[in-house]
Design an enzyme around this catalytic site. Structure first.
Site, PDB file in Angstrom:
ATOM      1  N   TYR A 178      17.427  29.188  10.042  1.00 28.64           N
ATOM      2  CA  TYR A 178      16.247  29.933  10.512  1.00 28.64           C
ATOM      3  C   TYR A 178      16.121  29.848  12.028  1.00 28.64           C
ATOM      4  O   TYR A 178      16.311  28.771  12.615  1.00 28.64           O
ATOM      5  CB  TYR A 178      14.976  29.323   9.918  1.00 28.64           C
ATOM      6  CG  TYR A 178      14.687  29.699   8.488  1.00 28.64           C
ATOM      7  CD1 TYR A 178      14.579  31.028   8.089  1.00 28.64           C
ATOM      8  CD2 TYR A 178      14.467  28.702   7.543  1.00 28.64           C
ATOM      9  CE1 TYR A 178      14.269  31.349   6.784  1.00 28.64           C
ATOM     10  CE2 TYR A 178      14.149  29.012   6.231  1.00 28.64           C
ATOM     11  CZ  TYR A 178      14.051  30.347   5.853  1.00 28.64           C
ATOM     12  OH  TYR A 178      13.743  30.664   4.563  1.00 28.64           O
TER      13      TYR A 178
ATOM     14  N   LYS B 122       0.846  -1.204   0.000  1.00 25.16           N
ATOM     15  CA  LYS B 122       0.000   0.000   0.000  1.00 25.16           C
ATOM     16  C   LYS B 122       0.881   1.254   0.000  1.00 25.16           C
ATOM     17  O   LYS B 122       2.083   1.173   0.275  1.00 25.16           O
ATOM     18  CB  LYS B 122      -0.907  -0.020   1.234  1.00 25.16           C
ATOM     19  CG  LYS B 122      -0.159  -0.024   2.556  1.00 25.16           C
ATOM     20  CD  LYS B 122      -1.079  -0.316   3.729  1.00 25.16           C
ATOM     21  CE  LYS B 122      -0.294  -0.320   5.036  1.00 25.16           C
ATOM     22  NZ  LYS B 122      -1.111  -0.778   6.167  1.00 25.16           N
TER      23      LYS B 122
HETATM   24  C1  LIG Z   1      -0.339  -1.733   6.807  1.00 24.48           C
HETATM   25  C2  LIG Z   1      -0.899  -3.035   7.258  1.00 24.48           C
HETATM   26  C3  LIG Z   1      -0.063  -4.154   7.382  1.00 24.48           C
HETATM   27  C4  LIG Z   1       1.445  -4.078   7.256  1.00 24.48           C
HETATM   28  O1  LIG Z   1       1.938  -3.519   8.448  1.00 24.48           O
HETATM   29  P1  LIG Z   1       3.495  -3.372   8.755  1.00 24.48           P
HETATM   30  O2  LIG Z   1       3.528  -2.928  10.165  1.00 24.48           O
HETATM   31  O3  LIG Z   1       4.019  -2.353   7.808  1.00 24.48           O
HETATM   32  O4  LIG Z   1       4.104  -4.700   8.543  1.00 24.48           O
HETATM   33  C5  LIG Z   1      -0.647  -5.367   7.662  1.00 24.48           C
HETATM   34  N1  LIG Z   1      -2.000  -5.466   7.846  1.00 24.48           N
HETATM   35  C6  LIG Z   1      -2.829  -4.413   7.766  1.00 24.48           C
HETATM   36  C7  LIG Z   1      -4.272  -4.591   8.004  1.00 24.48           C
HETATM   37  C8  LIG Z   1      -2.297  -3.150   7.488  1.00 24.48           C
HETATM   38  O5  LIG Z   1      -3.115  -2.092   7.443  1.00 24.48           O
END
Ligand SMILES: *Cc1c(COP(=O)(O)O)cnc(C)c1O
Length: 351
Positions: free
Chosen positions: A247, A35
């Protein structure tokens, strides 16, 4: 040569990390969570490389992400969409052969009426974020089974804290749910869940961040770093004792100090919370960030790398020296946020 920051993404190391996680839980299938454009690293490139390594189950968040991955991989691989379907998406699910993860009663109703196709059922066992309430299993067991789910799943709230009692509570609640679906594969573990032992692996693990070199694995289990983030030096000069840097004049030089300013900033995803805290490396020598992070510029102390400090030289902000989770911790954040925050201006290179 350009002054643009660049992220060299070692796809072979993503494959190696996937294989290492796969060996860690040999009884389970290891999927790939890609994702958010594979955590900022390029979902299509990562999907292709993981598929070549033998991964055939993927998770994305949005249906559009699923379509893009399907175009890249062709038909065959299973692509789950974590956010689940909206009414206007049904055709896309069918045409791109995407598998929705059903997490709300509305999605349940929508999918029950849709042309019969596989789905996953996501139960909330304590995170109170997304997922069907476990109570539904008793009340609507028949209706749920009639959907012929391909997967039942839940998500851990505290997997990154191995001693947190919530892990065992969620494991127990999820195990109870699996009993209502004896023939359906089950999945609970994200990356950190993969480190909690075989009881948490079930039939399918869902690592994301660990594929990309993040998370804090237990001793004896090493991940390869995946991203080398480099910025070019624009200017090298000497700051005088008593002068300030950047800054807000938040850093005062204690002594005359060789400084360099690099072309990288918060517009590229470097958090401002990393002011006076992040560490960069020039020729493997540590060069602390001094003062605030600007939109396009960061000033570093190059005392330890004076020979290498030349205009055009590349300074490492993530890589073998600037380790992802250590760098993130310096800015009070996590590897997740650093990677997904990398801006469009950072040129991605796939060697
Ligand atoms: C994003 C997500 C994962 C992966 O999680 P990580 O901590 O990056 O391994 C797995 N399951 C679900 C439902 C997620 O939303």
């Amino acid at each position: 040569m350009s002054s643009r920051p660049q992220a060299t993404i070692h796809l072979a190391n993503i494959a190696a990390n996937w294989q290492a996680l796969d060996r860690l839980n040999p009884g389970a299938t290891t999927s790939g969570v890609i994702k958010a454009d594979a955590y900022g690293l390029g979902a299509r490139e990562v999907a292709r490389r993981l598929a070549k390594a033998g991964c055939n189950t993927f998770f994305v968040a949005h249906v559009e992400e699923g379509v893009s991955v399907r175009r890249e991989l062709g038909f065959g691989a299973r692509i789950f969409v974590l956010n689940g379907p909206f009414p206007e998406d049904l055709r896309i699910y069918r045409d791109a052969d995407l598998t929705p993860v059903i997490s709300t009663p509305q999605q349940l109703m929508l999918w029950s009426r849709a042309p019969r196709a596989g789905c996953a059922l996501h139960f909330d066992t304590g995170i109170n974020r997304l997922g069907l309430s476990p109570g539904i299993v008793e009340k609507q067991a028949e209706a749920l089974r009639k959907l012929q789910p391909l997967l039942i799943m839940s998500h851990l709230a505290c997997a990154d804290e191995p001693d947190n009692p919530m892990n065992a509570q969620q494991l127990k609640a999820f195990t109870q749910i699996t009993k209502a679906f004896p023939d359906v594969p089950a999945s609970l573990a994200n990356s950190a869940g993969c480190y909690l032992g075989p009881a948490y692996a079930f039939d399918l693990t869902r690592p994301g961040i660990a594929l990309y070199g993040g998370s804090l694995p237990p001793l004896g289990f090493a991940l390869e770093p995946v991203v080398l983030l480099e910025a070019s030096i624009l200017s090298v000069f000497e700051g005088k004792a008593g002068e300030t840097v950047g800054y807000g004049a938040t850093h005062t030089l204690k002594q005359d100090t060789p400084l360099a300013t690099v072309a990288l900033g918060y517009a590229d995803g470097i958090p401002r919370s990393g002011a006076n805290a992040l560490m960069s490396y020039l020729d493997a020598a540590p060069c602390p960030v001094l003062g605030r992070i600007s939109m396009d510029l960061i000033t570093i102390d190059v005392s330890k790398a004076q020979k290498a400090a030349k205009s055009g030289a590349r300074v490492e902000f993530l890589g073998y020296n600037a380790k992802l989770e250590e760098q993130a911790a310096r800015a009070g954040t996590l590897g997740y946020e650093l990677l997904t925050g990398l801006g469009n201006r950072v040129k991605r290179i796939y060697p």
